[in-house]
Write a protein that holds these residues in place. Structure first.
Motif, PDB file in Angstrom:
ATOM      1  N   LYS A 196       0.854  -1.188   0.000  1.00  0.00           N
ATOM      2  CA  LYS A 196       0.000   0.000   0.000  1.00  0.00           C
ATOM      3  C   LYS A 196       0.883   1.228   0.000  1.00  0.00           C
ATOM      4  O   LYS A 196       1.702   1.432   0.899  1.00  0.00           O
ATOM      5  CB  LYS A 196      -0.904  -0.003   1.244  1.00  0.00           C
ATOM      6  N   MET A 198       1.022   5.441  -0.131  1.00  0.00           N
ATOM      7  CA  MET A 198       0.269   6.660   0.140  1.00  0.00           C
ATOM      8  C   MET A 198       1.191   7.848  -0.102  1.00  0.00           C
ATOM      9  O   MET A 198       2.340   7.853   0.349  1.00  0.00           O
ATOM     10  CB  MET A 198      -0.252   6.671   1.584  1.00  0.00           C
ATOM     11  N   ARG A 343      -8.784  11.916  12.049  1.00  0.00           N
ATOM     12  CA  ARG A 343      -8.911  10.797  11.117  1.00  0.00           C
ATOM     13  C   ARG A 343      -9.770   9.672  11.711  1.00  0.00           C
ATOM     14  O   ARG A 343     -10.428   8.946  10.980  1.00  0.00           O
ATOM     15  CB  ARG A 343      -7.533  10.258  10.750  1.00  0.00           C
ATOM     16  N   GLY A 375      -7.534  14.190   5.259  1.00  0.00           N
ATOM     17  CA  GLY A 375      -7.481  13.361   4.052  1.00  0.00           C
ATOM     18  C   GLY A 375      -8.464  12.222   3.981  1.00  0.00           C
ATOM     19  O   GLY A 375      -8.318  11.342   3.142  1.00  0.00           O
ATOM     20  N   THR A 376      -9.490  12.217   4.825  1.00  0.00           N
ATOM     21  CA  THR A 376     -10.482  11.143   4.781  1.00  0.00           C
ATOM     22  C   THR A 376     -11.740  11.616   4.067  1.00  0.00           C
ATOM     23  O   THR A 376     -11.975  12.820   3.901  1.00  0.00           O
ATOM     24  CB  THR A 376     -10.852  10.694   6.200  1.00  0.00           C
ATOM     25  N   THR A 409      -7.383  11.177   0.441  1.00  0.00           N
ATOM     26  CA  THR A 409      -7.206   9.873  -0.195  1.00  0.00           C
ATOM     27  C   THR A 409      -8.334   9.644  -1.197  1.00  0.00           C
ATOM     28  O   THR A 409      -9.512   9.791  -0.870  1.00  0.00           O
ATOM     29  CB  THR A 409      -7.219   8.759   0.862  1.00  0.00           C
ATOM     30  N   ASP A 411     -10.962   7.788  -3.307  1.00  0.00           N
ATOM     31  CA  ASP A 411     -11.760   6.577  -3.431  1.00  0.00           C
ATOM     32  C   ASP A 411     -13.071   6.945  -4.115  1.00  0.00           C
ATOM     33  O   ASP A 411     -13.303   8.105  -4.470  1.00  0.00           O
ATOM     34  CB  ASP A 411     -11.991   5.911  -2.069  1.00  0.00           C
ATOM     35  N   LYS A 447      -5.271   9.999  -8.948  1.00  0.00           N
ATOM     36  CA  LYS A 447      -4.811   9.348  -7.718  1.00  0.00           C
ATOM     37  C   LYS A 447      -5.494   7.996  -7.520  1.00  0.00           C
ATOM     38  O   LYS A 447      -4.870   7.029  -7.080  1.00  0.00           O
ATOM     39  CB  LYS A 447      -5.078  10.266  -6.524  1.00  0.00           C
ATOM     40  N   TYR A 448      -6.777   7.935  -7.849  1.00  0.00           N
ATOM     41  CA  TYR A 448      -7.516   6.680  -7.698  1.00  0.00           C
ATOM     42  C   TYR A 448      -6.985   5.622  -8.673  1.00  0.00           C
ATOM     43  O   TYR A 448      -6.804   4.449  -8.308  1.00  0.00           O
ATOM     44  CB  TYR A 448      -8.997   6.939  -7.943  1.00  0.00           C
ATOM     45  N   GLU A 451      -3.518   3.412  -8.248  1.00  0.00           N
ATOM     46  CA  GLU A 451      -3.467   2.190  -7.457  1.00  0.00           C
ATOM     47  C   GLU A 451      -4.149   1.022  -8.155  1.00  0.00           C
ATOM     48  O   GLU A 451      -4.205  -0.073  -7.591  1.00  0.00           O
ATOM     49  CB  GLU A 451      -4.128   2.433  -6.096  1.00  0.00           C
TER      50      GLU A 451
END
Length: 1696
Positions: A196, A198, A343, A375-376, A409, A411, A447-448, A451
């Motif tokens: 993972k 980041m 967070r 960042g959530t 982040t 998603d 960014k998504y 990964e």
């Protein structure tokens, strides 16, 4: 040896006759008991240093409960921590943590196990992922894929760390009846790796950088002892050893490591089965590691959250309370703690905290600054809701969104939030927010997808729909914005949408502006990182399309090379360039290839090799292209041992070689630890800026400042009338490959600027200052959060991370007062009559924490190596400023304030940390280098150790020290030098300040002399400032006074008398001759050294209290105390010896040939000489022309002038000395222009510092500047005295030292002639200089001679020992000859080409617009790079220097040059009358200017009215047009209209267009775009190969014989009057290029052959004879033939 599998098979078949399973098996009704231990240790590999680690110790019970299903239970589990010196210290039990996890650890889990392969894992919901991963670590040792037919084999095997390359090796111990199995897992080659990342979304992996060495490398070895049993094999023992090493540098220089060891030893078999608990067993994945809440857990601290809301409030209170005036040293760590708590907080918790503090500004700011860094998705949802409900101001919303884009982040949920914001009306209505949100949407997609192996297409579909809609509505700005969004996203599926707006697809896209096409091409760059092959095909297609705008083709070239093309593709590009007609494209591509050949970066190795081949192919053809063409520059550096590099690229894109390019792109790229990233990129397009700037309204040079400001605002408001669709310029900025923002300099932006620059806003700000303002500013920033998390073999996660947090704060108090007090309703004009004082107190401070972490990081325990860097800085200041505009006085006072011990400090240390959530108080932190190793080694200790070693070795037979003993002693000696400490101090006694920089280091470099080991340890850097010894300084003042009041502020008397020094010198000289009999008359240079030393030491000692001066710099070996007239006369002598030679004259013409290097050889007589100090033979030459001064020339010409004027025109030595002796000190007779005083006022009221005064003597055109020390006992001064002796000469004298009498030098600049060419000379002559200055000057001279001047021609001449001169000879307006003369050598540089033209006519005083300086400057600027078209003797030279033999048809106007834009600012026409005299007609707006010869004169008419020659120069009353005589002709000047000059005389004419018109002209003179290969372009756009056809195409044809123009010709397509066979078929052909023919009813009296292109049709085709072939000018060329063109016609009465 027999195959193990075969042996076992035979044995078992013989014994039982049954089929045997060779996989590990656990029999039913049995419980297998194992002892399990796992140890994880991280640190440097050497013993004696600190490490951190974790140990898991337990018994493992395994029993079957169903077919292929087993239970696993831990008995007596224990967790231990380690932070100490390895291997001396022991693991410490984590009793509280073990107790807290006991219930989970002792809960059995279920797992599937078939033929040695672990399948699904089942566990109750109450078991956390961390505990379950520990179970997976145990199961990982049971994973065995044993093949029956092979001893050694390789496969991709699943494990806890993913599916990785695994090698099996099986052997048999027949005696012990054991099977020995070894398997190794290569963690660098995994088909599916559990990892993972980041914070790495913006980086790209540099595969080439890690081809030979890797930053991160791992491997695991598994050793098994198996015992054959009835149902398979029994695992008796399993030992696992895994090693993962990491270094930010090359691994060969050492690396930190994480070592994992597992041991599973069989104990016994029990009959009691393992019983599952009474709970539902859920499917919890497989053997592969599952990420838990370690993704939200920062590795730099461990926080136990009991009440998140209360803990958040507590930290907020701490941050607000302790960061008011200055930053608390631990503020960054507290900021990270707040991020960590938020967070893990729920949405409701954040809402409650917001509602509690939103009305408190300090708390509100901290919350809004922290939430983006959280960042959530929860934090992003909160920000979105508050923006929509208008609870955030526009500034707060912009800041929150701009930061969130790069910290949140990515998603699915976050992408949906951005999508909802993008279409929200409140966001759409705010252009700035809308731009940030849309660009952020693209960034989130990127960014998504970073990964994902394959990125879903639906997440980018909303943007595709929007761009289709924008194209349909022709919304240019929306199209550009959406293209940038697609560029940020970099999704491969977006290529289809991007190509729809490129001109290669469909007519709709072709009508879009070029800037849209440019953004579409640039949008492909991020796609190229993922799909280079796909983008290569598109880029090469765009590049090869020669119908595209050159800028687009050059952008396609940028994109192509960013895909790192193969050798074949680069060679294809080179072949295309060989036939490229556009020199801008050719120059850009070739320069790009050439710069890439010099690349040293590993990532560009293959491209550099390919470009090297291509450059060799193209060098003969393209290597000499000048700098006016587009260029690409790439520079990089890469250090392989450090795996560190940087690259910079600059792309200069131009289509007309103007001063302001069409587009400029600057990019910086970085390489670090095997990754690459585009750090920063800035792009600027200046489409209409230059033209707008040069069209500014004129401002007289004698108006006041306020009027000038008003006129500037008026110019700005005039720009408001510009079109809203075409911006003057645009700029964008990218950070890590993502476009952050872009802006257009257009009408809306100008409107906003004017709205801000209103008087109301200025008055409001001033009122705030008058009432006093005090505010506190605090700003936190999470600058970096980079993490890589992956599992170890034991199931615990290992993390590599880098964190940087910063908090800055400032306390500002500011207050303004005015005298007299301003009225309540004041105007800004009142400020001009007031004395204003501004008092300010500032306390800016900053704290930065950086952490680099390697180790185990979970939400429950941490064991890691941490490198921690802390930076703290505080710079307080108290300043008072006073401004009195009326008196012209400005004063600044700096008042001393209390400063901390260190203004700035940097502390770095490396630690081994072990802690757990249940016992944070017991956390253990150990320095990696233990304290005993840091102790300096004393002499006694070293002696005793050596003695003991010798004693031990003396008992042995050898007389030498044992190697181990010797190594031990060497190690002891090394440990003494690991401690480094230095302190550097500087004292500025004048201002009472002493500053020190302290550097200290205690590192592990004694183990290995590598960068990594040198970083390990303790480092400190501090900067301190304190008051110097002596009386305290009360304040430091800077005062500036302009005008007559300045004399009142000067306190230091000036005495420039020289008698006392001049009288003493002969005595000292005689005395020295007596004392030194061997001294010759010629060595007087050292005779005054003693007096110089005396003076030097005296002045130096008197100044010692005021400033630090090197005593050596005051010594001199010069012979005289002043520069006398003889020295100056010598300096003004001949430049060189003149040799008689027939080749020694310059050609009087300034043609291009005279400026070339070959023709310039006629200026020299040459001889060869060799030097023992150099291996090469230089060509020595002598320049065969003296420098003739214009200053002296004027004296000869002006014999009728007065004696005073003749005196002013003498040589620099006599005339300047006469002026100087008349008034040595101007301050006695002239008031100073201004005075600048810098002084420090001490507590004892003594004043130190300096004062600078300037005096201007207008009658003598003399300026004197004096800098003097203010201390009473310091007579040091610096005097600069300059005089403008004439318009051709200026002389300046510089002296310094005691009363300006120690050191002197003279600088003279003058113009003149070298032969017939204008020249300028700069001379520096000296009489006495400091020895230090001479020493450095000698070094500089030697350096320049071997580097900068090494490639120049060396002259053979005798030069003055105390003079340096530089002569510049303008052999033409674009070429120079340089002559550099120093005391030891002379160098020449011939035919140096300039990118712009020199204003040589201005030297002769022929400049137009003499009455208006602004227009004059504008004329010079436009002339500097103007394009020239000239005509001489029937030969026309175009703007691009292409020569054409022009046969102008009689009585018909021919377009020489015109503005081909929609504005049509000017047109220049040429006509030849019936007696073949040339006529020029210039059309500017509604003004017609005619120039033609008559009776040996040139006649000028303006709108039909003749302007007598005696009335010139003529200035048009309404337009900026001037007409004036020049040489034998007349010139028309209109630079603001794009037409720099039109010159006309009887034999020649010239047309010059200004720089910003280049590429926008057309006509016979061409486009002025530098594209000589595309010069012959006729009006319909076709490129012809015939210069005659090209010239005829620009004739303005007549409509009929009744035309007033008297032209009797027209342009038409003609039929080829002969039979022709084309492609084997009889054909008739028609010209596709127009041919001049007489009108119907007229016949030719003069003709000329012309070769044109023809298009052919079958002979039986039906074509209207009179109408010709329809659309013939658009047809292709089948052949080229010669036909007849008419140049003069005679008409009959039937002419119609």
């Amino acid at each position: 040896m027999r195959v193990v599998v075969l042996a076992l098979t035979l044995a078992l078949v013989v014994s039982s006759g049954q089929h045997v399973n060779f996989a590990p098996n656990f029999a039913t009704s049995k419980t297998y008991v194992y002892k399990y231990e796992a140890v994880l240790l991280g640190g440097l590999p050497e013993e004696g240093l600190a490490r951190a680690g974790v140990k898991v110790r337990t018994k493992v019970l395994i029993s079957a409960f169903a077919h292929n299903n087993f239970l696993l239970k831990l008995v007596e589990p224990e967790l231990l921590e380690y932070s100490g010196i390895w291997p001396k210290d022991a693991f410490l039990p984590a009793t509280k943590l073990t107790r807290a996890l006991a219930a989970q650890l002792m809960t059995p889990i279920k797992f599937e196990y078939t033929h040695g392969v672990v399948g699904k894992v089942f566990a109750p919901e109450g078991i956390s992922e961390m505990v379950l991963n520990i179970y997976r670590g145990i199961l990982n040792t049971l994973q065995l894929n044993i093949k029956k037919t092979q001893n050694v084999y390789e496969l991709q095997e699943a494990g806890a760390q993913g599916v990785c390359k695994t090698l099996y090796a099986i052997t048999e111990d027949e005696k012990a009846e054991r099977i020995l199995l070894t398997k190794t897992r290569d963690l660098n080659h995994c088909q599916e790796k559990i990892i993972k990342d980041m914070g790495l979304a913006y980086t790209e992996k540099c595969v080439e950088c890690q081809r030979e060495t890797k930053n991160l490398r791992g491997t695991a070895a598994y050793n098994y002892i198996l015992k054959p049993v009835a149902d398979g094999v029994l695992i008796l023992e399993a030992a696992v050893s895994e090693l993962i090493q990491f270094s930010p540098f090359n691994e060969m220089n050492g690396a930190a490591q994480m070592e994992t060891k597992q041991s599973l030893v069989f104990l016994n078999i029990e009959k009691t089965p393992v019983v599952p608990i009474e709970a539902e067993y859920l499917h919890r994945g497989s053997l592969k590691y599952e990420f838990a809440n370690e993704l939200l857990q920062t590795p730099i601290q461990l926080i136990k959250i009991n009440n998140a809301q209360a803990q958040i409030v507590e930290i907020l209170n701490h941050l607000v309370t302790h960061n008011v005036e200055t930053v608390h040293e631990d503020a960054p760590l507290k900021f990270m703690e707040l991020i960590q708590l938020l967070r893990k907080a729920h949405y409701e918790d954040i809402v409650m905290i917001w509602n509690q503090f939103r009305l408190k500004p300090a708390y509100r700011n901290w919350i809004l600054d922290t939430l983006p860094a959280v960042g959530t998705a929860t934090a992003m949802k909160f920000i979105k809701e508050k923006i929509i409900t208008d609870e955030l101001t526009v500034t707060e919303a912009v800041q929150a969104m701009a930061v969130s884009v790069h910290t949140v982040t990515a998603d699915r949920e976050v992408i949906r939030l951005f999508e909802a914001l993008a279409i929200n009306n409140k966001i759409v209505e705010n252009p700035v927010l809308h731009e940030i949100v849309l660009l952020g949407y693209g960034t989130m997609v990127a960014k998504y997808c970073s990964e994902k192996v394959t990125c879903p297409a639906d997440i980018i579909k909303p943007i595709h729909d929007l761009i289709v809609e924008a194209v349909a509505k022709n919304e240019i700005n929306d199209i550009i914005l959406l293209l940038k969004v697609l560029g940020n996203a970099g999704h491969p599926i977006s290529l289809k949408s991007i190509t729809k707006v490129l001109p290669i697809y469909g007519t709709a896209a072709a009508t879009l502006p070029v800037r849209v096409h440019a953004d579409a091409i640039l949008a492909m760059r991020n796609i190229a990182k993922k799909e280079p092959k796909m983008i290569q095909e598109m880029a090469i297609q765009l590049y090869m399309d020669r119908a595209l705008h050159p800028e687009l083709r050059m952008l396609a070239c940028i994109v192509l090379f960013e895909t790192r093309p193969s050798m074949g593709l680069v060679t294809t590009l080179a072949n295309i360039l060989k036939t490229e007609e556009n020199l801008q494209v050719a120059s850009f591509t070739y320069s790009h290839m050439k710069s890439l050949t010099r690349s040293t970066a590993t990532i560009h190795a293959s491209v550099a090799a390919a470009c090297n081949v291509a450059v060799k192919i193209l060098r003969p053809k393209l290597d000499r292209l000048s700098n006016r063409f587009s260029k690409a520059i790439h520079m990089d550096t890469y250090n392989n041992p450090l795996m560190l590099g940087a690259a910079a690229s600059a792309f200069y894109i131009n289509d007309a070689a103007t001063i302001l390019p069409r587009s400029v792109v600057l990019k910086a790229r970085g390489y670090l630890a095997g990754a690459a990233a585009d750090v920063l990129e800035i792009g600027v397009r200046a489409e209409g800026l230059q033209e707008a700037l040069l069209k500014n309204p004129a401002i007289a040079d004698n108006v006041d400042r306020v009027t000038k400001m008003r006129r500037a605002i008026k110019a700005l408001s005039e720009w408001r009338s510009l079109s809203t669709r075409k911006p003057l310029a645009s700029v964008y900025i990218k950070f890590f490959g993502q476009e952050l923002a872009f802006a257009n300099l257009d009408k809306p932006l100008i409107d906003q600027a004017i709205a801000l620059a209103t008087e109301a806003n200025a008055k409001s700000a001033l009122k705030t200052l008058l009432s006093g303002a005090s505010f506190h500013y605090a700003k936190p920033l999470l600058a970096a959060e980079v993490r890589r998390i992956f599992p170890t073999a034991a199931g615990l996660p290992m993390e590599l991370s880098l964190y940087t947090t910063a908090v800055t704060a400032a306390a500002v108090q500011i207050k303004a007062t005015t005298t007299p007090t301003l009225p309540e309703t004041f105007q800004l004009a009142h400020l001009l009559k007031t004395d204003m004082m501004l008092e300010t107190e500032l306390k800016p401070s900053v704290a930065v924490h950086t952490f680099a972490v390697m180790g185990v990081n979970t939400a429950l325990l941490q064991a890691s190596m941490i490198a921690r860097a802390k930076v703290n800085a505080l710079v307080p200041a108290k300043i008072s400023a006073r401004l009195d505009i009326k008196k012209g006085s400005f004063k600044i006072e700096v008042i001393p304030v209390a400063v901390p011990e260190n203004l700035a400090a940097v502390h770095v240390d490396t630690l081994a940390v072990a802690r757990n959530i249940e016992d944070l108080a017991a956390a253990k932190i150990t320095p990696i280098i233990p304290a005993p190793m840091l102790e300096p080694l004393s002499r006694d200790r070293l002696t005793s150790r050596i003695t003991s070693s010798l004693a031990r070795s003396s008992s042995r037979s050898s007389e030498m020290l044992d190697s181990d003993e010797a190594a031990d002693i060497r190690h002891l000696i090394k440990t003494k030098v690991i401690h480094f400490e230095k302190k550097y101090c500087a004292k500025l006694a004048t201002f009472g300040v002493k500053s020190c920089l302290k550097v200290g280091s205690e590192n592990a470099g004694f183990i290995k002399d590598t960068p990594l080991y040198k970083l390990v340890g303790k480092h400190i850097v501090t900067l301190s400032m304190k008051a110097a010894e002596g009386a305290a300084i009360e304040r430091v003042e800077l005062e500036i006074v302009i005008g007559q009041k300045a004399v009142e502020k000067l306190t230091k008397p000036i005495n420039l008398s020289e008698e006392e020094y001049a009288e003493g010198e002969p005595v000292l000289t005689k005395l020295r001759k007596i004392l030194v009999p061997g001294l010759k008359n010629g060595t007087v240079s050292s005779s005054s050294s003693s007096s110089s030393r005396s003076l030097s030491s005296q002045s130096s000692s008197s100044r010692s209290s005021g400033r630090s001066v090197s005593s050596s710099s005051a010594l001199s070996s010069s012979s005289s105390s002043r520069v006398n007239s003889k020295a100056i006369d010598a300096a003004a002598g001949p430049v060189s010896k003149v040799r008689s030679s027939s080749r020694g004259r310059l050609s009087s013409s300034r043609s291009a040939s005279s400026s070339s290097r070959s023709s310039s050889k006629s200026l020299f007589s040459s001889s060869s000489s060799s030097s023992s100090a150099s291996a090469r033979v230089k060509k020595t030459v002598t320049y065969n022309h003296k420098f003739q001064k214009n200053h002296i020339k004027k004296t000869i010409i002006s014999q009728g002038t007065s004696a005073a004027k003749i005196s002013r025109s003498r040589s620099s030595g006599s005339s300047f000395e006469a002026i100087y002796k008349k008034k040595k000190i101007l301050g006695n007779t002239v008031a100073p222009l201004f005075a600048i005083i810098v002084r420090a006022v001490r507590a004892d009221q003594k004043v130190l510092g300096y004062e600078l005064s300037a005096y201007l003597d207008k009658p003598d055109a003399r300026l004197q500047i004096i800098l003097a020390a203010l201390a009473e006992d310091d007579n040091w001064k610096f005097c600069a005295d300059g005089a403008l002796l004439s318009k051709h000469k200026v002389t300046a004298k510089f002296a310094w030292g005691a009363e300006c009498k120690q050191y002197k030098t003279m600088i003279t600049a003058e113009t003149g002639l070298v032969g017939p060419s204008p020249a300028a000379r700069l001379r520096v002559a000296w009489d006495k200089l400091p020895s230090a200055l001479k020493r450095y000057a000698k070094k500089i001279d030697e350096y320049l001679a071997t580097t900068v001047l090494a490639d120049l021609i060396e002259g053979k001449e005798e030069n003055s020992e105390k003079q340096i001169s530089l002569i510049i000879v303008a052999t033409s307006d674009k070429t120079l000859d340089l002559i550099v003369k120093s005391p030891k050598r002379t160098f020449y540089k011939l035919a140096l080409r300039l990118p712009i033209a020199l204003p040589l006519d201005e030297v002769s005083g022929l400049t137009p617009f003499d009455d208006n300086m602004v227009d004059k400057i504008q004329y010079w600027v436009s002339k500097a790079n103007a394009a020239e078209c000239s005509f001489t003797r029937d030969t026309l030279t175009t703007f691009n220097n292409r020569r054409i033999k022009n046969e102008t048809p009689l009585s018909c106007y021919q377009v020489l040059a015109q503005d081909c834009t929609d504005e049509l600012k000017f047109m220049v026409l040429l006509k030849k009358d019936h007696i073949e005299h040339n006529h020029i007609n210039v059309k500017i707006e509604n003004i017609d200017i005619d120039l033609y010869p008559k009776n040996n004169n040139v006649i000028v008419k303006v709108n039909g009215m003749e302007i007598p020659i005696n009335n010139l120069p003529y200035q048009h009353p309404t337009a900026k047009i001037q007409i004036r005589p020049k040489g034998e002709g007349i010139s028309v000047y209109a630079p603001s209209h794009g037409l720099h000059e039109v010159y006309f005389d009887k034999n020649t004419f010239k047309v010059k267009v200004v720089d910003w018109m280049k590429g926008q002209t057309c006509g016979l003179c061409g486009k002025a775009d530098g594209e000589v290969r595309q010069e012959y372009r006729i009006p319909n756009g076709r490129l012809t190969k015939s210069s005659i056809s090209y010239a005829h195409s620009w004739v303005l044809p007549a409509e009929s014989c009744r035309d007033t123009s008297e032209c009797k010709m027209r342009l038409e397509s003609v039929k080829l009057e002969k039979d022709i066979i084309v492609h084997g078929q009889e054909s008739k052909c028609y010209s596709v290029e127009p041919v001049l023919r007489c009108l119907s009813g007229c016949f030719p009296v003069k003709t000329s052959p012309v070769t044109v292109g023809f298009h052919c049709l079958p002979a039986d085709s039906t074509v209207n004879r009179s109408g010709g072939l329809p659309g013939v000018y658009d047809k292709s060329v089948d052949l080229r033939e010669t036909t007849e063109a008419h140049l003069a016609c005679s008409c009959t009465a039937q002419c119609s």
